[in-house]
Write a protein that holds these residues in place. Sequence first.
Motif, PDB file in Angstrom:
ATOM      1  N   ALA A 130      11.505  59.937   1.034  1.00  0.00           N
ATOM      2  CA  ALA A 130      11.775  59.186  -0.194  1.00  0.00           C
ATOM      3  C   ALA A 130      11.069  57.843  -0.140  1.00  0.00           C
ATOM      4  N   PRO A 131      10.546  57.383  -1.254  1.00  0.00           N
ATOM      5  CA  PRO A 131       9.838  56.092  -1.282  1.00  0.00           C
ATOM      6  C   PRO A 131      10.792  54.916  -1.185  1.00  0.00           C
ATOM      7  N   GLY A 132      10.263  53.792  -0.791  1.00  0.00           N
ATOM      8  CA  GLY A 132      11.058  52.577  -0.750  1.00  0.00           C
ATOM      9  C   GLY A 132      11.924  52.480   0.489  1.00  0.00           C
ATOM     10  N   SER A 149      19.471  58.519   5.911  1.00  0.00           N
ATOM     11  CA  SER A 149      18.256  58.003   5.281  1.00  0.00           C
ATOM     12  C   SER A 149      17.072  58.962   5.403  1.00  0.00           C
ATOM     13  N   TYR A 150      17.237  60.018   6.191  1.00  0.00           N
ATOM     14  CA  TYR A 150      16.131  60.924   6.504  1.00  0.00           C
ATOM     15  C   TYR A 150      16.268  62.247   5.767  1.00  0.00           C
ATOM     16  N   ASP A 151      15.120  62.732   5.327  1.00  0.00           N
ATOM     17  CA  ASP A 151      15.094  63.942   4.505  1.00  0.00           C
ATOM     18  C   ASP A 151      14.787  65.211   5.296  1.00  0.00           C
ATOM     19  N   TYR A 152      14.076  65.060   6.384  1.00  0.00           N
ATOM     20  CA  TYR A 152      13.648  66.229   7.151  1.00  0.00           C
ATOM     21  C   TYR A 152      13.946  66.011   8.631  1.00  0.00           C
ATOM     22  N   TRP A 153      14.332  67.111   9.269  1.00  0.00           N
ATOM     23  CA  TRP A 153      14.705  67.081  10.684  1.00  0.00           C
ATOM     24  C   TRP A 153      14.051  68.238  11.429  1.00  0.00           C
ATOM     25  N   GLY A 154      13.753  67.992  12.676  1.00  0.00           N
ATOM     26  CA  GLY A 154      13.305  69.068  13.527  1.00  0.00           C
ATOM     27  C   GLY A 154      14.495  69.844  14.053  1.00  0.00           C
ATOM     28  N   GLN A 155      14.211  70.855  14.844  1.00  0.00           N
ATOM     29  CA  GLN A 155      15.271  71.721  15.362  1.00  0.00           C
ATOM     30  C   GLN A 155      15.946  71.129  16.587  1.00  0.00           C
ATOM     31  N   GLY A 156      15.327  70.124  17.186  1.00  0.00           N
ATOM     32  CA  GLY A 156      15.901  69.466  18.349  1.00  0.00           C
ATOM     33  C   GLY A 156      15.378  70.036  19.648  1.00  0.00           C
TER      34      GLY A 156
END
Length: 127
Positions: free
Chosen positions: A100-102, A113-120
Amino acid sequence: QVQLVESGGGLVQAGGSLRLSCAASGRAVSSNLMGWFRQAPGKERECVVTIRSDGVTVYTDSVKGRFTISRDNAKNTVALEMNSLKPEDTAVYYCALRAAPGRAPGGSRWKGSYDYWGQGTQVTVSS
């Protein structure tokens, strides 16, 4: 489609080192807020370090002087160099990207605040 893939976890003795890597696709790591988080069993996911698009980094106090985040824009990867590891560093480590911008309304250290995550990737430090 954005994908984050972590690698580099493992088992290490206290005092040892590991290097984690996060390979991103679909978004440039250089243009987005990136973060490394970790989650130990029975605990909340906590922020370890963040890196902004302008290169500014923020570390949690418990890893300052031991962990270093870096970014390879050409490879579109973010790495976490971990030295002087302690048993309390044992956790699953996650890479995250804010698309997301800003500015993040909840702050860069908030997992929401985060949109994407790895699998860990699992990091286990033995005493």
